[in-house]
Design a protein around this motif. Structure first.
Motif, PDB file in Angstrom:
ATOM      1  N   ASP A  85      -3.048   5.349  -1.916  1.00 12.31           N
ATOM      2  CA  ASP A  85      -4.029   4.291  -1.687  1.00 12.31           C
ATOM      3  C   ASP A  85      -4.887   4.482  -0.446  1.00 12.31           C
ATOM      4  O   ASP A  85      -5.900   3.817  -0.301  1.00 12.31           O
ATOM      5  CB  ASP A  85      -3.329   2.932  -1.584  1.00 12.31           C
ATOM      6  CG  ASP A  85      -2.626   2.556  -2.872  1.00 12.31           C
ATOM      7  OD1 ASP A  85      -3.011   3.093  -3.929  1.00 12.31           O
ATOM      8  OD2 ASP A  85      -1.696   1.729  -2.828  1.00 12.31           O
ATOM      9  N   LEU A  86      -4.481   5.354   0.465  1.00  9.13           N
ATOM     10  CA  LEU A  86      -5.222   5.529   1.710  1.00  9.13           C
ATOM     11  C   LEU A  86      -5.943   6.858   1.735  1.00  9.13           C
ATOM     12  O   LEU A  86      -5.432   7.862   1.255  1.00  9.13           O
ATOM     13  CB  LEU A  86      -4.268   5.462   2.906  1.00  9.13           C
ATOM     14  CG  LEU A  86      -3.571   4.140   3.153  1.00  9.13           C
ATOM     15  CD1 LEU A  86      -2.625   4.272   4.330  1.00  9.13           C
ATOM     16  CD2 LEU A  86      -4.573   3.036   3.403  1.00  9.13           C
ATOM     17  N   PRO A  87      -7.137   6.910   2.325  1.00  7.71           N
ATOM     18  CA  PRO A  87      -7.815   8.198   2.498  1.00  7.71           C
ATOM     19  C   PRO A  87      -7.122   9.001   3.596  1.00  7.71           C
ATOM     20  O   PRO A  87      -6.322   8.482   4.364  1.00  7.71           O
ATOM     21  CB  PRO A  87      -9.233   7.793   2.927  1.00  7.71           C
ATOM     22  CG  PRO A  87      -9.072   6.458   3.553  1.00  7.71           C
ATOM     23  CD  PRO A  87      -7.939   5.794   2.824  1.00  7.71           C
ATOM     24  N   SER A  88      -7.432  10.264   3.675  1.00  6.46           N
ATOM     25  CA  SER A  88      -6.854  11.119   4.709  1.00  6.46           C
ATOM     26  C   SER A  88      -7.305  10.635   6.078  1.00  6.46           C
ATOM     27  O   SER A  88      -8.440  10.191   6.263  1.00  6.46           O
ATOM     28  CB  SER A  88      -7.296  12.557   4.497  1.00  6.46           C
ATOM     29  OG  SER A  88      -6.893  13.350   5.581  1.00  6.46           O
ATOM     30  N   SER A  89      -6.412  10.740   7.057  1.00  5.69           N
ATOM     31  CA  SER A  89      -6.775  10.313   8.407  1.00  5.69           C
ATOM     32  C   SER A  89      -7.624  11.354   9.127  1.00  5.69           C
ATOM     33  O   SER A  89      -8.193  11.079  10.171  1.00  5.69           O
ATOM     34  CB  SER A  89      -5.515  10.021   9.229  1.00  5.69           C
ATOM     35  OG  SER A  89      -4.796  11.215   9.434  1.00  5.69           O
ATOM     36  N   GLY A  90      -7.704  12.552   8.589  1.00  5.71           N
ATOM     37  CA  GLY A  90      -8.507  13.599   9.206  1.00  5.71           C
ATOM     38  C   GLY A  90      -7.800  14.309  10.354  1.00  5.71           C
ATOM     39  O   GLY A  90      -8.416  15.083  11.071  1.00  5.71           O
ATOM     40  N   ARG A  91      -6.521  14.040  10.546  1.00  2.00           N
ATOM     41  CA  ARG A  91      -5.737  14.654  11.620  1.00  2.00           C
ATOM     42  C   ARG A  91      -4.407  15.116  11.054  1.00  2.00           C
ATOM     43  O   ARG A  91      -4.100  14.881   9.897  1.00  2.00           O
ATOM     44  CB  ARG A  91      -5.481  13.645  12.728  1.00  2.00           C
ATOM     45  CG  ARG A  91      -6.739  13.086  13.328  1.00  2.00           C
ATOM     46  CD  ARG A  91      -6.394  12.067  14.360  1.00  2.00           C
ATOM     47  NE  ARG A  91      -7.614  11.431  14.853  1.00  2.00           N
ATOM     48  CZ  ARG A  91      -7.691  10.767  15.947  1.00  2.00           C
ATOM     49  NH1 ARG A  91      -6.626  10.612  16.688  1.00  2.00           N
ATOM     50  NH2 ARG A  91      -8.818  10.224  16.318  1.00  2.00           N
ATOM     51  N   ASN A  92      -3.610  15.711  11.903  1.00  3.20           N
ATOM     52  CA  ASN A  92      -2.276  16.107  11.474  1.00  3.20           C
ATOM     53  C   ASN A  92      -1.373  14.900  11.287  1.00  3.20           C
ATOM     54  O   ASN A  92      -0.408  14.956  10.553  1.00  3.20           O
ATOM     55  CB  ASN A  92      -1.654  17.070  12.497  1.00  3.20           C
ATOM     56  CG  ASN A  92      -2.367  18.400  12.511  1.00  3.20           C
ATOM     57  OD1 ASN A  92      -2.999  18.773  11.525  1.00  3.20           O
ATOM     58  ND2 ASN A  92      -2.296  19.100  13.612  1.00  3.20           N
ATOM     59  N   GLU A  93      -1.666  13.826  12.007  1.00  2.00           N
ATOM     60  CA  GLU A  93      -0.889  12.604  11.873  1.00  2.00           C
ATOM     61  C   GLU A  93      -1.449  11.770  10.733  1.00  2.00           C
ATOM     62  O   GLU A  93      -2.597  11.903  10.354  1.00  2.00           O
ATOM     63  CB  GLU A  93      -0.947  11.767  13.157  1.00  2.00           C
ATOM     64  CG  GLU A  93      -0.409  12.457  14.381  1.00  2.00           C
ATOM     65  CD  GLU A  93      -1.496  13.214  15.125  1.00  2.00           C
ATOM     66  OE1 GLU A  93      -2.679  12.948  14.899  1.00  2.00           O
ATOM     67  OE2 GLU A  93      -1.144  14.100  15.912  1.00  2.00           O
TER      68      GLU A  93
ATOM     69  N   VAL B  24       0.849  -1.195   0.000  1.00  2.11           N
ATOM     70  CA  VAL B  24       0.000   0.000   0.000  1.00  2.11           C
ATOM     71  C   VAL B  24       0.881   1.241   0.000  1.00  2.11           C
ATOM     72  O   VAL B  24       1.803   1.371   0.804  1.00  2.11           O
ATOM     73  CB  VAL B  24      -0.926   0.001   1.242  1.00  2.11           C
ATOM     74  CG1 VAL B  24      -1.685   1.302   1.340  1.00  2.11           C
ATOM     75  CG2 VAL B  24      -1.891  -1.171   1.184  1.00  2.11           C
ATOM     76  N   ASP B  25       0.592   2.141  -0.922  1.00  2.00           N
ATOM     77  CA  ASP B  25       1.258   3.440  -0.950  1.00  2.00           C
ATOM     78  C   ASP B  25       0.389   4.407  -0.155  1.00  2.00           C
ATOM     79  O   ASP B  25      -0.728   4.722  -0.565  1.00  2.00           O
ATOM     80  CB  ASP B  25       1.409   3.924  -2.391  1.00  2.00           C
ATOM     81  CG  ASP B  25       2.098   5.271  -2.476  1.00  2.00           C
ATOM     82  OD1 ASP B  25       2.626   5.740  -1.452  1.00  2.00           O
ATOM     83  OD2 ASP B  25       2.119   5.842  -3.579  1.00  2.00           O
TER      84      ASP B  25
END
Length: 134
Positions: A102-110, A97-98
């Motif tokens: 490939d991943l949605p935003s985590s919604g945080r600064n991390e 996984v890139d």
């Protein structure tokens, strides 16, 4: 043996068998690694655990002595199956996984925990991702 004990043991065996059947069906039908990993780990944990507890109850009620072997096997299974599945899933994510694409935003600064920088140097495991090295 009392009827209620036979009923409890029978129910545990049937529940264990049904969970093992569902886990086996999931192994056959699911094609991707992560769903395929989910089906047998959850099913075998509950299925084998229920059958081992039924065995423990049977020998305790029928023979009159409590065996701890089944309890230890059940506890070992309850501890190792989820941990192993988690490690396999994390290894799959790190290799396939890139996190940028490939991943949605985590919604945080991390970012996502598996891909967050590690150590004082800010090492980011996602920097090693190269799609052409598979």
């Amino acid at each position: 043996m009392p009827f209620i004990a036979e009923l409890v043991i029978s129910i545990l065996i049937v529940i264990g068998g049904l969970f093992l059947l569902v886990g086996s069906f999931g192994m056959v039908k699911l094609r991707e690694l992560l769903p395929r990993l989910h089906a047998p780990t959850k099913a075998t944990t509950v299925g084998v655990g229920a059958i081992l507890i039924a065995s423990m109850l049977f020998f305790w009620i029928e023979r009159g002595h409590f065996t701890i072997h089944e309890l230890l096997i059940t506890l070992f299974l309850f501890l190792t199956a989820p941990i192993t599945a988690n490690l396999i899933a994390k290894a799959y994510l790190l290799r396939n996984v890139d996190p940028r694409n490939d991943l949605p935003s985590s919604g945080r600064n991390e970012g996502w925990a598996t891909f967050d920088p590690v150590g004082p140097d800010g090492y980011d495991p996602s920097e090693e991702y190269k799609p052409d090295q598979q």
